[in-house]
Design a protein around this motif. Structure first.
Motif, mmCIF file in Angstrom:
data_model
loop_
_atom_site.group_PDB
_atom_site.id
_atom_site.type_symbol
_atom_site.label_atom_id
_atom_site.label_comp_id
_atom_site.label_asym_id
_atom_site.label_seq_id
_atom_site.Cartn_x
_atom_site.Cartn_y
_atom_site.Cartn_z
ATOM 1 N N GLY A 1 0.795 -1.219 0.000
ATOM 2 C CA GLY A 1 0.000 0.000 0.000
ATOM 3 C C GLY A 1 0.828 1.268 0.000
ATOM 4 N N ALA B 1 -5.840 -6.420 -5.407
ATOM 5 C CA ALA B 1 -6.720 -5.632 -4.539
ATOM 6 C C ALA B 1 -6.283 -4.171 -4.480
ATOM 7 C CB ALA B 1 -6.734 -6.246 -3.135
ATOM 8 N N GLU B 2 -4.976 -3.921 -4.535
ATOM 9 C CA GLU B 2 -4.475 -2.547 -4.484
ATOM 10 C C GLU B 2 -4.804 -1.790 -5.765
ATOM 11 O OE1 GLU B 2 -2.800 0.649 -2.580
ATOM 12 O OE2 GLU B 2 -3.144 -1.355 -1.760
ATOM 13 N N GLN C 1 -7.317 -2.312 -7.730
ATOM 14 C CA GLN C 1 -8.759 -2.110 -7.868
ATOM 15 C C GLN C 1 -9.297 -0.974 -7.009
ATOM 16 O OE1 GLN C 1 -11.226 -5.816 -7.960
ATOM 17 N NE2 GLN C 1 -9.261 -6.830 -7.757
ATOM 18 N N LYS C 2 -8.489 -0.419 -6.124
ATOM 19 C CA LYS C 2 -8.965 0.691 -5.311
ATOM 20 C C LYS C 2 -9.310 1.874 -6.219
ATOM 21 C CE LYS C 2 -6.441 -0.510 -1.093
ATOM 22 N NZ LYS C 2 -5.411 -0.066 -0.118
ATOM 23 N N PRO C 3 -10.428 2.546 -5.961
ATOM 24 C CA PRO C 3 -10.846 3.641 -6.867
ATOM 25 C C PRO C 3 -9.799 4.735 -7.017
ATOM 26 C CG PRO C 3 -12.628 3.033 -5.371
ATOM 27 C CD PRO C 3 -11.413 2.295 -4.902
ATOM 28 N N GLN C 4 -9.114 5.085 -5.912
ATOM 29 C CA GLN C 4 -8.125 6.155 -6.012
ATOM 30 C C GLN C 4 -6.922 5.739 -6.846
ATOM 31 O OE1 GLN C 4 -9.109 4.626 -3.297
ATOM 32 N NE2 GLN C 4 -7.444 4.173 -1.854
ATOM 33 N N ARG C 5 -6.693 4.453 -7.013
ATOM 34 C CA ARG C 5 -5.609 3.975 -7.876
ATOM 35 C C ARG C 5 -6.083 3.875 -9.330
ATOM 36 N NH1 ARG C 5 -0.313 3.343 -5.691
ATOM 37 N NH2 ARG C 5 -0.447 2.386 -3.629
ATOM 38 N N SER D 1 -12.650 -5.148 -13.851
ATOM 39 C CA SER D 1 -12.354 -3.716 -13.704
ATOM 40 C C SER D 1 -11.495 -3.205 -14.855
ATOM 41 C CB SER D 1 -11.648 -3.470 -12.367
ATOM 42 O OG SER D 1 -12.453 -3.875 -11.281
#
Length: 694
Positions: free
Chosen positions: A257, A287-288, A290-294, A323
């Motif tokens: 992260g 998972a990292e 797919q985070k919206p901010q990424r 995604s």
């Protein structure tokens, strides 16, 4: 409004004024950048006897903007500033020299003479000092070499040799940034230890060995981003760092992260280059991302690199693929050149179907002339793997471009091209003739995978387009013979014995691992002649039960992919009805009774069944005999070991291999012992191009 204020802030002037015509207008990234550039250039032009330190400072300020040297060259004040620095290089202090080199690297200055003067200044302050002690620290020297690599300017190898010879004596003081900068500079200058007889190559090897050693020693002190950067440079060099990769990936996994977007791209590239499919790291990586901010901040090209990594590693994460597919579909207009090819390759390797295929096919129809043979082979094979039949591209421009540049294809690329077009059902006659002639001329047999692809191509042509092989030249016969006897990677698996047990419980005279042409079915059940196949159905001589793996389905739409669709079509034409069971779901059932129920529900509409209890049925654990033995031989079969669910668990627990080599001779002897006949080798392609059997 004063003239000075106009000069600094760029206030609008009359079109014919002298000041307006001498000041070019740049495209600035922000108002703050516009203020900085105009103020700096005004300060440079106002003072004629400016100190050298101030000139370096202003040059450094300009390098912090988004403007580059090629753009700033249109301003005479910038040109004069750079010319003054070039003439006064000998007067620069060590710190000013490093600042000037870093600024030139940021501005991407391409003038070799300026870089050579700066490199001589570095040598003058390091290896040519009167006292013998360097005037620059190791980090400053590494930063200067990084600037040289960033500008992509070729400096003679002796500069690197002398500086490395100086620094290797105290390599223990190198920081994580120093190691990354050194590896980057060596990669850009292509300093690779290839020839052990040359002293400069010996020096490159010593430097890499020192970096690998201190990287292993200081790993717990290095930041996660530094670990990723150093491993990325090793991967780009083609150097495997050894067992430290286990510790490094474990450290990265804990702090993934903390990585920025660029470090995530580096991580994806190094995992693909090292072929390192560590599932726990890939799950956290997925998972990292797919985070919206990424996801919304990443450029589509970066998303393509991540997708390409998952494709090369063969790791299917349905959530990530969904995604990325949606995001790339929205920004498909930005996928040009190699990024379009990489996207198709990754989706084809992972078996992802969707609307993006049609969009990219329409984009590529007008750009096939710019595609290399590698791109054309990968594109065709990708469309075939997912069974997307885009005739407008595959039968039209792509086939035309491949036919024109057929001499540039290697045997591997020819096999991929033919197999892909065959799977997609878009193989043209003229391209088939030209590709086969070129393949024969090159004279390369290839490995098992390529032989299997060519076998599938010839079998499909023989079965569906027989006219292509009529009157074929004699030079084709060796290739057709090799394709006929191509090896098949279908070893016996533990679930084959469970399938045999279930078939025996249903009183079926069936056999596991039966071959038909280039295919091996998991369970073959002959259909009696009196069993009707339906009023409008084609004649059926047997049922082919196929336990389908998850890789044969699209992870998003759950549709069958190209190879399985082709297998079903071919077996249907050979009067074998293809019946599919999802292997994962079938093996997940609690016991053999439940698996027998699933098989019974699949076959109940095809032929009559007679159910027998599982408890009295056992089968030999050493071979796979003919199923449906005589009732008086049940006692003989009963002496064998217990089956399947427990057998699979025992093999996994004891560490025994789940894949065993097939023993066809032993199987034939066992078939004879149970009253059957040994199998005779039959071919599906003969010399006079006639289909003769299995």
């Amino acid at each position: 409004m004063s003239r000075a204020w106009r000069a600094v802030w760029g206030a609008p002037r009359r079109p014919g004024s002298r000041l307006a015509s001498s000041r070019p207008e740049f495209r600035y990234a922000s108002r703050e950048e516009e203020r900085l550039v105009k103020t700096t250039l005004h300060e440079v032009s106002r003072s004629q006897d400016m100190k050298l330190s101030l000139k370096v400072y202003h040059f450094q300020e300009l390098s912090r903007t988004s403007l580059r040297d090629a753009v700033l060259q249109s301003d005479s004040r910038y040109v004069q500033l750079k010319e003054d620095l070039k003439q006064q290089v000998a007067e620069l202090s060590p710190a000013q020299l490093v600042a000037a080199m870093v600024s030139c690297g940021r501005l991407t200055v391409r003038e070799k003479q300026m870089w050579w003067d700066l490199a001589r200044g570095v040598e003058r302050h390091t290896v040519k000092t009167k006292s013998g002690a360097p005037g620059l620290q190791h980090s400053q020297i590494c930063l200067a070499m990084h600037a040289l690599g960033k500008a992509n300017v070729k400096i003679k190898d002796r500069f690197y040799y002398r500086t490395f010879k100086l620094m290797i004596k105290n390599a223990e003081v190198w920081t994580e940034f120093d190691m990354a900068w050194i590896l980057y500079a060596m990669r850009k200058r292509r300093l690779r230890p290839v020839n052990p007889e040359r002293k400069d190559h010996q020096m490159w090897g010593k430097v890499m060995k020192a970096i690998a050693g201190f990287f292993r020693q200081k790993l717990h002190f290095i930041s996660p981003r530094g670990v990723v950067c150093i491993l990325y440079e090793f991967a780009k060099h083609g150097v495997f760092p050894g067992e430290v990769l286990f510790r490094a990936t474990r450290r990265i996994r804990k702090h993934i992260g903390a990585l920025n977007n660029r470090a995530l791209i580096w991580l994806a590239v190094l995992l693909a280059r090292f072929d390192w499919p560590e599932k726990r790291l890939l799950k956290k990586f997925s998972a990292e991302v797919q985070k919206p901010q990424r996801l919304v901040r990443m450029h589509p090209h970066s998303l393509v690199v991540i997708l390409h990594t998952f494709g090369r590693l063969g790791f299917r994460d349905a959530a990530l693929l969904r995604s990325l597919s949606e995001q790339l579909t929205k920004s498909a207009d930005q996928l040009e050149g190699k990024y379009a090819t990489m996207t198709l390759y990754a989706f084809g390797k992972l078996g992802v179907r969707g609307p993006l295929w049609k969009i990219l096919a329409e984009k590529l129809e007008t750009k096939t002339d710019w595609l290399s043979p590698v791109d054309m082979a990968l594109i065709a094979h990708s469309f075939g793997k997912v069974a997307v039949r885009e005739k407008g591209l595959l039968e039209g421009p792509l086939s035309d471009a491949a036919l024109v540049s057929i001499a540039g294809f290697t045997p591997k690329l020819l096999a991929c091209l033919l197999d892909g077009l065959n799977l997609a059902g878009c193989l043209r006659d003229d391209l088939f003739y030209a590709a086969v002639e070129e393949y024969i001329r090159l004279g390369s047999i290839g490995g098992r995978q390529r032989q299997h692809m060519m076998s599938r191509v010839f079998f499909s042509v023989m079965l569906e387009r027989k006219h292509l092989l009529e009157g074929s030249p004699p030079s084709w016969q060796p290739l057709m013979s090799r394709a006929e006897h191509a090896p098949i990677d279908a070893p016996p698996r533990p679930y084959h014995r469970e399938l045999a047990t279930c078939a025996t419980a249903l009183s079926l005279k069936a056999r596991t691992r039966r071959r038909k042409g280039p295919y091996v079915v998991d369970l073959h059940i002959p259909v009696p002649a009196h069993v009707p196949s339906g009023p409008h159905a084609s004649p059926v001589s047997g049922l082919a039960v196929h336990l389908m793996a998850e890789s044969e389905f699209c992870p998003l739409t759950k549709e069958l992919l190209g190879p399985t669709r082709l297998r079903r079509r071919h077996l249907t034409q050979l009067q074998w009805r293809h019946l599919g069971l999802r292997r994962k779901e079938w093996l997940a059932l609690p016991d053999s009774e439940a698996r027998t129920d699933a098989l019974e529900s699949l076959l109940s509409q095809q032929l009559p069944l007679r159910r027998r209890p599982i408890a009295v049925l056992q089968i030999s654990s050493e071979t796979t005999p003919l199923i449906g033995a005589e009732p008086d031989k049940e006692e003989e079969i009963k002496a064998s070991t217990p089956l399947i669910g427990a057998e699979i668990e025992r093999e996994v627990e004891e560490g025994e291999p789940l894949i065993r080599e097939p023993d066809l001779e032993g199987e034939d002897q066992e078939i004879k012992a149970h009253g059957g006949k040994a199998r005779k080798p039959r071919g599906w392609i003969c010399q006079d191009v006639r289909f003769t059997g299995e």
